[in-house]
Design an enzyme around this catalytic site. Structure first.
Site, PDB file in Angstrom:
ATOM      1  N   GLY A   1      94.542  26.097 -10.601  1.00 54.84           N
ATOM      2  CA  GLY A   1      95.315  27.273 -10.605  1.00 54.84           C
ATOM      3  C   GLY A   1      95.441  27.841  -9.112  1.00 54.84           C
TER       4      GLY A   1
ATOM      5  N   ILE B   1      91.501  28.155 -13.326  1.00 52.69           N
ATOM      6  CA  ILE B   1      91.533  29.197 -14.407  1.00 52.69           C
ATOM      7  C   ILE B   1      90.457  29.164 -14.953  1.00 52.69           C
ATOM      8  CG2 ILE B   1      92.532  29.709 -16.716  1.00 52.69           C
ATOM      9  CD1 ILE B   1      95.137  28.543 -15.845  1.00 52.69           C
TER      10      ILE B   1
ATOM     11  N   ASP C   1      98.436  26.394  -7.754  1.00 49.63           N
ATOM     12  CA  ASP C   1      99.870  27.183  -8.256  1.00 49.63           C
ATOM     13  C   ASP C   1      99.842  28.550  -7.583  1.00 49.63           C
ATOM     14  OD1 ASP C   1     100.144  25.505 -10.542  1.00 49.63           O
ATOM     15  OD2 ASP C   1      98.307  26.157 -11.376  1.00 49.63           O
TER      16      ASP C   1
ATOM     17  N   ASP D   1     101.039  23.580 -15.559  1.00 46.84           N
ATOM     18  CA  ASP D   1     101.966  24.440 -16.013  1.00 46.84           C
ATOM     19  C   ASP D   1     102.411  25.670 -15.229  1.00 46.84           C
ATOM     20  OD1 ASP D   1      99.969  25.542 -17.141  1.00 46.84           O
ATOM     21  OD2 ASP D   1     100.698  25.401 -19.242  1.00 46.84           O
TER      22      ASP D   1
END
Length: 277
Positions: free
Chosen positions: A127, A70, A130, A158
């Site tokens: 990310g 990110i 992810d 998260d």
């Protein structure tokens, strides 16, 4: 076709191909995820999901790196104003809503009916992990490298890695990778089962992944989308529940024109031809 600031959609040639490429398109930032990405990515996937000419999606990235995580500027922008309230409860609720919004952008990969195949080169950090753990199949170049980086940034990951990675590489391996945030290579990713195959170069990977995608795209779209949905749903079920789910699914989908077309094609010694979904 829609225009995006953080992405681009490429239709494979020839035009008869049912494979489309969704490409991260911020190479100057190593494809770090911008605030626009979290709005554009689910919209692009939805567009391809509803495009009858698309059967398979290759998720790739422009430039030398797949994704550097990110963008810190985006993280600041996304979280701006969250803690302006004098009420800690309202601030926390707003923060939770923002995290859920970002999670939904990644989960859009699983919600897409069409298979999504990740093609990874260079860095795949934070990310980026992810994203690829939500994909259906993953491939990388030999020089690719990975890191579940969040603990080094004082963050608990998260957006899905902590939930999806254990089912791919095993609980113990996922715990070690997440707690150490260490960098691991494409060859180790293959050994762990994170990727199905490594390629010597990006050109080789692009060619190999495209061939795999074309092969999947030539199959019954009902069978392909059904297989994806049943596997994802059964992942979170007990065995008997998963068997019951697929029995219900096939009771609706099994007696399709696709099944008759396969039987006819075999009798006539030809390749089957299926209607678009």
């Amino acid at each position: 076709m829609e225009k995006y600031t953080s992405l681009e959609i490429l239709e494979e040639t020839p035009k008869s191909s049912s494979v489309f490429t969704l490409r991260l398109n911020r190479p100057h930032r190593s494809n770090a995820l911008s605030s626009e990405f979290f709005q554009e990515f689910p919209a692009a996937l939805s567009s391809l999901d509803h495009n009858p000419n698309c059967a398979v999606i290759i998720l790739s990235a422009k430039g030398n790196n797949f994704c550097a995580g990110i963008d810190l500027k985006a993280l600041t922008s996304l979280t701006a104003g969250i803690h302006t309230s004098s009420d800690p409860g309202r601030s926390a609720e707003k923060s939770r809503r923002q995290i859920k919004f970002m999670q939904d952008a990644i989960t859009a990969i699983e919600n897409c009916r069409k298979p999504v195949i990740a093609a990874i080169q260079g860095a795949c950090i934070g990310g980026g992990v992810d994203i690829i753990t939500a994909c259906d199949i993953r491939f990388c170049t030999e020089d690719a490298y990975f890191s579940v980086k969040e603990v080094d940034l004082a963050i608990t990951a998260d957006l899905g890695s902590l939930q999806r990675l254990p089912g791919i590489v095993g609980y113990g391996n996922a715990m070690e990778l997440a707690l150490t945030a260490r960098t691991f290579s494409g060859s180790e990713a293959k050994a762990l089962g994170l990727v199905s195959k490594t390629f010597g170069s990006k050109a080789d990977m692009d060619e190999g992944v495209r061939a795999i995608a074309e092969g999947i795209g030539a199959k019954s779209p009902l069978a392909v989308t059904g297989t994806k949905r049943v596997m994802l749903t059964s992942r979170d079920m007990r065995l008997n529940e998963g068997l019951d789910y697929v029995a219900t699914w096939n009771s609706a989908m099994l007696l399709s024109n696709d099944l008759r077309e396969v039987s006819s094609a075999r009798l006539q010694n030809r390749k089957p031809s299926f209607s678009k979904l």
